[in-house]
Enzyme design. Sequence first.
Site, PDB file in Angstrom:
ATOM      1  N   ARG A  54      98.110  30.486  37.994  1.00  0.00           N
ATOM      2  CA  ARG A  54      99.038  31.445  38.595  1.00  0.00           C
ATOM      3  C   ARG A  54     100.448  30.880  38.586  1.00  0.00           C
ATOM      4  NH1 ARG A  54     100.206  30.924  43.592  1.00  0.00           N
ATOM      5  NH2 ARG A  54      98.107  30.324  44.257  1.00  0.00           N
ATOM      6  N   TYR A 106     112.971  55.885  35.854  1.00  0.00           N
ATOM      7  CA  TYR A 106     111.528  56.027  35.700  1.00  0.00           C
ATOM      8  C   TYR A 106     110.929  56.362  37.065  1.00  0.00           C
ATOM      9  CZ  TYR A 106     106.706  54.361  35.681  1.00  0.00           C
ATOM     10  OH  TYR A 106     105.347  54.243  35.866  1.00  0.00           O
ATOM     11  N   ASP A 180     117.421  47.859  33.462  1.00  0.00           N
ATOM     12  CA  ASP A 180     116.136  48.096  32.813  1.00  0.00           C
ATOM     13  C   ASP A 180     116.416  48.432  31.355  1.00  0.00           C
ATOM     14  OD1 ASP A 180     113.758  49.148  31.790  1.00  0.00           O
ATOM     15  OD2 ASP A 180     113.142  49.965  33.716  1.00  0.00           O
ATOM     16  N   LYS A 205     105.686  48.633  26.741  1.00  0.00           N
ATOM     17  CA  LYS A 205     106.286  49.582  25.821  1.00  0.00           C
ATOM     18  C   LYS A 205     106.643  48.913  24.489  1.00  0.00           C
ATOM     19  CE  LYS A 205     106.006  52.300  29.475  1.00  0.00           C
ATOM     20  NZ  LYS A 205     105.839  51.433  30.636  1.00  0.00           N
TER      21      LYS A 205
END
Length: 392
Positions: A54, A106, A180, A205
Amino acid sequence: MPATDQELSFETKVVHVGQDPQQWNSRAVVPPISMATTFQQRGPADHAGFEYSRSGNPTRSCLEELLASLENAKFAMCYASGLAATDNVVHLLETGDHIVAFDDLYGGVGRLFRACAMPKGIEVDFVDARDPQVVAAALKPNTKLVWVETPSNPMMKIVDIAAVSAAVKKGAPQAILAVDNTFMSPCFQNPLQQGADIVIHSITKYINGHSDIVMGCIMTNNLKLHEKLRFLQNAVGAVPSPFDCYMVNRGIKTLALRMQRHHENALKVAKFLETHPLVEKVIHPGLESHPQHLLAKRQCSGFSGMLCFYLKGGLAESRKLLSALKLFTLAESLGAVESLAELPSVMTHASVPAELRARLGISDALIRLSVGIEAVQDLIDDLDQALAASQK
C-alpha cells in the site's frame, strides 16, 4: 535452516523455494508484476525502498515515474480511480475552507463536492471558469482549492489555464489550482507548464485506453504538495493493484499513436455532423465554430476523440438514435479504442441538479461521443443510419 532445499519439509518448500527476493534482478524488457504485499528488510526499519505494498510497490513506482515524465512533472501518484485521486486532493482541505469549482464538471466530481465535501463544512462555489475574472471574483481569503476541467465534460468548454493561474496567484496565493486533464491526455495538453499546481487524470480513459482498468493519478512539481499527497495516498489507502499498474504500463505505450487517430477521427466525425440536417449543433474545440477555437489551438497541441452534438428532437429521438447505433457502443466512460455514445442527462450527469443541467445546456437532445480508432468512414456511416432512425 537446513543446508539444502532437499532437507526441507514439503510444507516449508511450498512457501520458500524460489521465493528469495534477492534473486529477482532480471533484465526483463517489460517491467514485471510485483504482487508482493510485503518486502524483506535488511534490518528493522532498514528496507530497500519498499516496505508494504500500500505504501509503495515496484510495479506502481515505474508507472508513476513514467506518468510524471509525460506531464513534465517531478512527481506522480496513482490511485484506485480518478475519484479516489480527487478525494485525496479534497483531504488536503479542512472544515471552513473554500473551493472554487468550474460549474461544468464530470458528474462524479460535482457529486463528491456536493455530497461529501460540503456536508463536512467545506464551502464550494460553482462558477463559469471560462472567464478568469469570474474566477477572480469568486476567490475568498479561505479559498484553498480551484478546480477546473478543460475541455469540460460534457460541454467541451475551454478554460484559459494560464489566465486562471495568474488570477489565483494574485487573488488567493494560498490556493491550489487543480486541472483535470483527462479529456486531452498528457499527449495534447500539459497544464503544469501553463501554471497549474496539480494535474488530475482518470487513467481509466485515454492513458490506459482499453476499457479494462479503473485508475487515477495526480502529478505535481511542488515538493510540499507531493509530500502531503503521498502521505494521504498511503494513509487513506485507495491505491491500484500491481496488476492494474502493469496493464496501464502496457496500454500507455501506444498513447501517442492512439491520440493521433482519435484526433483525426473525431474531427472528421464532427465535420460530418456539422453538415447533417438532423443535427442542431456540434461542439468540438477543433471546429472553427467552437467559440473558443483559437484558445484551444493555442493551449493544446491536438484534440482528443471527445465531442457532443444536439440532435433535432428530444428524449424519444435520442433514445432511438442510441438504440440504432451498431459500431458506437451505448456505454458510459470514454477514451478507449472503441467508439462510445451516451446521453449525459440520464447517464454520466444524472447526478447534476436538474436546474444546473438546464443552465449548462445538458438537455435530453445532447449526445456525447467518444470517437475511437476504427475506420472513420465506418463510424460516419453508423451515425448516418442512426440519425435517420432517430426520426422514424
